[in-house]
Design a protein around this motif. Structure first.
Motif, mmCIF file in Angstrom:
data_model
loop_
_atom_site.group_PDB
_atom_site.id
_atom_site.type_symbol
_atom_site.label_atom_id
_atom_site.label_comp_id
_atom_site.label_asym_id
_atom_site.label_seq_id
_atom_site.Cartn_x
_atom_site.Cartn_y
_atom_site.Cartn_z
ATOM 1 N N GLU A 83 -4.880 14.351 -4.429
ATOM 2 C CA GLU A 83 -5.056 12.908 -4.249
ATOM 3 C C GLU A 83 -3.704 12.195 -4.212
ATOM 4 O OE1 GLU A 83 -7.485 12.028 -7.589
ATOM 5 O OE2 GLU A 83 -9.379 12.556 -6.596
ATOM 6 N N ALA A 84 -2.779 12.629 -5.075
ATOM 7 C CA ALA A 84 -1.460 11.998 -5.122
ATOM 8 C C ALA A 84 -0.686 12.240 -3.826
ATOM 9 C CB ALA A 84 -0.670 12.535 -6.315
ATOM 10 N N VAL A 85 -0.783 13.460 -3.279
ATOM 11 C CA VAL A 85 -0.069 13.785 -2.045
ATOM 12 C C VAL A 85 -0.610 12.962 -0.873
ATOM 13 C CG1 VAL A 85 0.287 15.596 -0.319
ATOM 14 C CG2 VAL A 85 0.646 16.091 -2.742
ATOM 15 N N LEU A 86 -1.929 12.899 -0.732
ATOM 16 C CA LEU A 86 -2.519 12.111 0.349
ATOM 17 C C LEU A 86 -2.171 10.635 0.204
ATOM 18 C CD1 LEU A 86 -6.043 13.806 0.568
ATOM 19 C CD2 LEU A 86 -4.173 14.006 2.213
ATOM 20 N N ILE B 125 1.479 10.007 1.259
ATOM 21 C CA ILE B 125 1.654 10.059 2.711
ATOM 22 C C ILE B 125 1.262 8.732 3.350
ATOM 23 C CG2 ILE B 125 0.764 11.123 4.840
ATOM 24 C CD1 ILE B 125 0.569 13.761 3.293
ATOM 25 N N MET B 126 0.201 8.096 2.809
ATOM 26 C CA MET B 126 -0.250 6.824 3.380
ATOM 27 C C MET B 126 0.564 5.641 2.874
ATOM 28 S SD MET B 126 -4.409 7.208 3.581
ATOM 29 C CE MET B 126 -4.657 7.815 1.901
ATOM 30 N N LEU B 127 1.356 5.857 1.808
ATOM 31 C CA LEU B 127 2.181 4.763 1.285
ATOM 32 C C LEU B 127 3.472 4.584 2.062
ATOM 33 C CD1 LEU B 127 1.982 4.924 -2.626
ATOM 34 C CD2 LEU B 127 1.252 3.054 -1.142
ATOM 35 N N GLU B 128 4.136 5.705 2.398
ATOM 36 C CA GLU B 128 5.437 5.630 3.043
ATOM 37 C C GLU B 128 5.433 6.413 4.344
ATOM 38 O OE1 GLU B 128 8.703 6.438 0.457
ATOM 39 O OE2 GLU B 128 7.762 5.475 -1.271
ATOM 40 N N LYS B 129 5.987 5.832 5.383
ATOM 41 C CA LYS B 129 5.876 6.397 6.733
ATOM 42 C C LYS B 129 6.620 7.721 6.906
ATOM 43 C CE LYS B 129 9.805 3.791 8.596
ATOM 44 N NZ LYS B 129 10.270 2.883 9.661
ATOM 45 N N ASP B 130 7.692 7.942 6.135
ATOM 46 C CA ASP B 130 8.484 9.158 6.303
ATOM 47 C C ASP B 130 8.066 10.282 5.355
ATOM 48 O OD1 ASP B 130 10.032 7.967 8.283
ATOM 49 O OD2 ASP B 130 11.412 7.101 6.808
ATOM 50 N N ALA B 131 7.041 10.050 4.559
ATOM 51 C CA ALA B 131 6.654 11.049 3.562
ATOM 52 C C ALA B 131 6.156 12.337 4.207
ATOM 53 C CB ALA B 131 5.584 10.477 2.637
ATOM 54 N N GLY C 286 2.724 6.061 -7.382
ATOM 55 C CA GLY C 286 3.528 4.870 -7.169
ATOM 56 C C GLY C 286 4.426 4.940 -5.955
ATOM 57 N N SER C 287 4.923 6.164 -5.634
ATOM 58 C CA SER C 287 5.804 6.345 -4.481
ATOM 59 C C SER C 287 5.696 7.794 -4.005
ATOM 60 C CB SER C 287 7.258 6.010 -4.844
ATOM 61 O OG SER C 287 7.797 7.022 -5.684
ATOM 62 N N SER C 288 6.456 8.082 -2.951
ATOM 63 C CA SER C 288 6.435 9.442 -2.402
ATOM 64 C C SER C 288 7.648 10.252 -2.853
ATOM 65 C CB SER C 288 6.396 9.386 -0.868
ATOM 66 O OG SER C 288 7.587 8.794 -0.371
ATOM 67 N N ALA C 289 8.295 9.811 -3.927
ATOM 68 C CA ALA C 289 9.535 10.460 -4.365
ATOM 69 C C ALA C 289 9.352 11.948 -4.670
ATOM 70 C CB ALA C 289 10.085 9.740 -5.595
ATOM 71 N N ASN C 290 8.199 12.317 -5.213
ATOM 72 C CA ASN C 290 7.980 13.711 -5.628
ATOM 73 C C ASN C 290 7.005 14.452 -4.714
ATOM 74 O OD1 ASN C 290 9.618 13.364 -7.965
ATOM 75 N ND2 ASN C 290 7.898 12.344 -8.993
ATOM 76 N N ILE C 291 6.854 13.980 -3.494
ATOM 77 C CA ILE C 291 5.827 14.562 -2.626
ATOM 78 C C ILE C 291 6.094 16.034 -2.301
ATOM 79 C CG2 ILE C 291 6.952 13.746 -0.497
ATOM 80 C CD1 ILE C 291 4.107 13.426 0.667
#
Length: 510
Positions: free
Chosen positions: A41-44, A47-53, A120-125
């Motif tokens: 759920e966090a990964v998906l 991806i939808m939060l930040e365009k470059d994720a 919260g962000s894609s920092a750890n994707i």
């Protein structure tokens, strides 16, 4: 009347049903497959939060990595947007799922919006995505081990088929080759464009799109040996089959830094290495065998073999190796050393694991071996070069002794399975000292490309053969043919050239 024996595929279908029963039994005892739904759920959501994720993980993340079916559907919708260069966010993903008629199946628009609240962000994707991959690999290992367990208890299972299938599936996991049985056209087009771009870059470096042979005229036609191709090189004894492939292996490994695996069923590894040293240092092999070298030859030997010593050439001289052992060793070398090409010397000395079965003749066995070699080339995605003998019909032929496809010995389906078939022909061996164009044949070998699945065939690619060093090389002159308006003739001062009598000199063109 006895019941007809089931085919291997039918037994496999039955076994898979048993595997499902075993899996359901494991669930009854409280054991569930490895998973991390919260991280999915966090990964998906990221991806939808930040365009470059997505670009950070798209090279190793795929739909099967996700445990929940809903998440697989969502990720496929995201990939569709990505492949069509459309923005990826809550609204576009929701619209994509709605257009596919799958929005309600994944939980509706509310569930899509909830996913973005999981992170919260894609920092750890990337870190989170690798956890999902690890869980997926564990599930795959459980699946394979369960399948092996069930098949091992089945009395009708062929142990060699089981070992080969198990090793292939584990190899695919270790290589990340986790594709399904089919791919959509959009994915295939993308992969093809990427491959064309890589080929274009490679051609700028080597002039070829595959593994170079190191022979200019041959590489112009073949563009190098291509991935997943089976190449058959055949000739009568004495033509220099082994010398030819050793020269190619040396060129690929030393000049183009490729990794080459050689399986020698006829000669020992030491004998092959001595041939390589003789060709590289240009010292007669009989001198190397006797150790009777002059001081300057010792200096020449040490000066010229340094490149050869660092070449990525791996030699296996197991006699009578069978197809199963060959595949297993090649997979290990592919995993450990990233081999770019496999050479087998020679095909007729191989054994098939069907040879213990009744009513199997040699032609059927050779057919089985050639099909297995082609399958191995596709499996490893490398060119596989197999040497082959020719029948004695060549010797009985009057006039020219040039080989034909029908001369392949115990051919079976060799011609059919091969992507390319090359013949080595040295007229000098048959005391033919002038070819049809009245060019001298002394020290010259012709490579005839008799079959080429990728393009044109070619009757005679002329190479120099230096018998004293068992070495093939390019002709650095065109006999009687102009180069840039100038006729270039061989010189006696060129120490690489074999000794020629005056009558063997090419005639002046004027």
């Amino acid at each position: 009347m006895e019941k007809k024996t089931e085919s291997f595929s039918e037994r496999l279908t039955s076994i898979r049903a048993k595997i499902q029963q075993v899996a359901s039994q494991q669930l009854e005892y409280g054991r569930i497959p490895p998973q991390a739904v919260d991280i999915e759920e966090a990964v998906l959501g990221a991806i939808m939060l930040e365009k470059d994720a997505l670009t950070e993980v798209v090279d190793f993340l795929h739909a099967d990595v996700f445990y929940r079916e809903e998440h697989k559907i969502i990720f496929n919708a995201i990939l569709n947007l990505y492949n069509n260069t459309k923005p990826i966010d809550i609204l576009t993903v929701t619209n994509e799922l709605r257009s596919e008629g799958k929005l309600e199946a994944v939980g509706g628009a509310f569930y899509i919006s909830e996913l973005t609240n999981r992170v919260g962000s894609s920092a750890n994707i990337e870190y989170h995505s690798r956890i999902l991959v690890e869980k997926f690999l564990l599930r795959e290992l459980i699946r394979i081990s369960t399948q092996v367990q069930v098949m091992a208890y089945d009395d009708q299972t062929d142990v060699f088929d089981l070992l080969d299938q198990t090793e292939r599936e584990i190899f695919n996991i270790s290589q990340g080759n986790l594709k399904g049985s089919y791919l959509p056209m959009s994915t295939l087009i993308t992969k093809s464009i990427e491959e064309i771009e890589n080929i274009s870059k490679n051609r700028e470096k080597t002039g070829t799109s595959g593994v170079p042979s190191g022979f200019i005229e041959l590489d112009k036609i073949t563009l190098g040996w291509q991935k997943s191709d089976l190449i058959i090189i055949a000739s009568r004894p004495g033509m220099g089959k082994t010398s030819f492939v050793l020269s190619m292996a040396r060129n690929a490994a030393v000049d183009f830094e490729k990794s080459v695996a050689i399986f020698s069923l006829e000669m020992s590894a030491t004998q092959l290495v001595n041939r390589l040293i003789s060709a590289e240092a240009e010292i007669r092999s009989e001198k190397l065998r006797s150790g009777d070298l002059a001081e300057h030859e010792w200096e020449q030997l040490h000066a010229k073999i340094s490149k050869l010593a660092n070449a990525k050439i791996f030699i296996d001289d197991t006699p009578g190796i069978n197809v199963f052992e060959l595949r297993a060793k090649c997979r290990r070398m592919k995993s450990q050393y990233g081999i770019d090409m496999v050479i087998i010397d020679y095909l007729q000395l191989m054994n098939s694991h069907i040879d213990n079965r009744k009513n199997v003749n040699r032609e059927q066995e050779i057919s089985s071996i050639s099909r297995a070699l082609k399958a191995m080339a596709k499996d490893l995605d490398v060119p596989v070069i197999a040497l082959s003998q020719l029948s004695r019909e060549v010797e009985k032929r009057s006039g020219t002794k040039k080989p034909m496809l029908s001369d392949l010995r115990e051919s079976g389906s060799i011609e059919q399975d091969a992507d390319q078939v090359l013949f080595i022909y040295r007229p000098e061996y048959y005391k033919i000292y002038e070819d049809d164009d009245h060019l001298p044949t002394k020290g010259v070998a012709e490579i005839n490309l008799a079959k080429n699945r990728h393009g044109q065939v070619r009757d005679a690619i002329r190479l120099r053969f230096i018998d004293s060093f068992a070495k093939f090389s390019d002709l650095d002159y065109n006999l009687g043919l102009p180069q840039n308006g100038t006729f270039v003739l061989p010189s006696k001062a060129n120490h690489d050239l074999p000794d020629q009598e005056d009558e063997d000199e090419p005639p002046m063109p004027f």
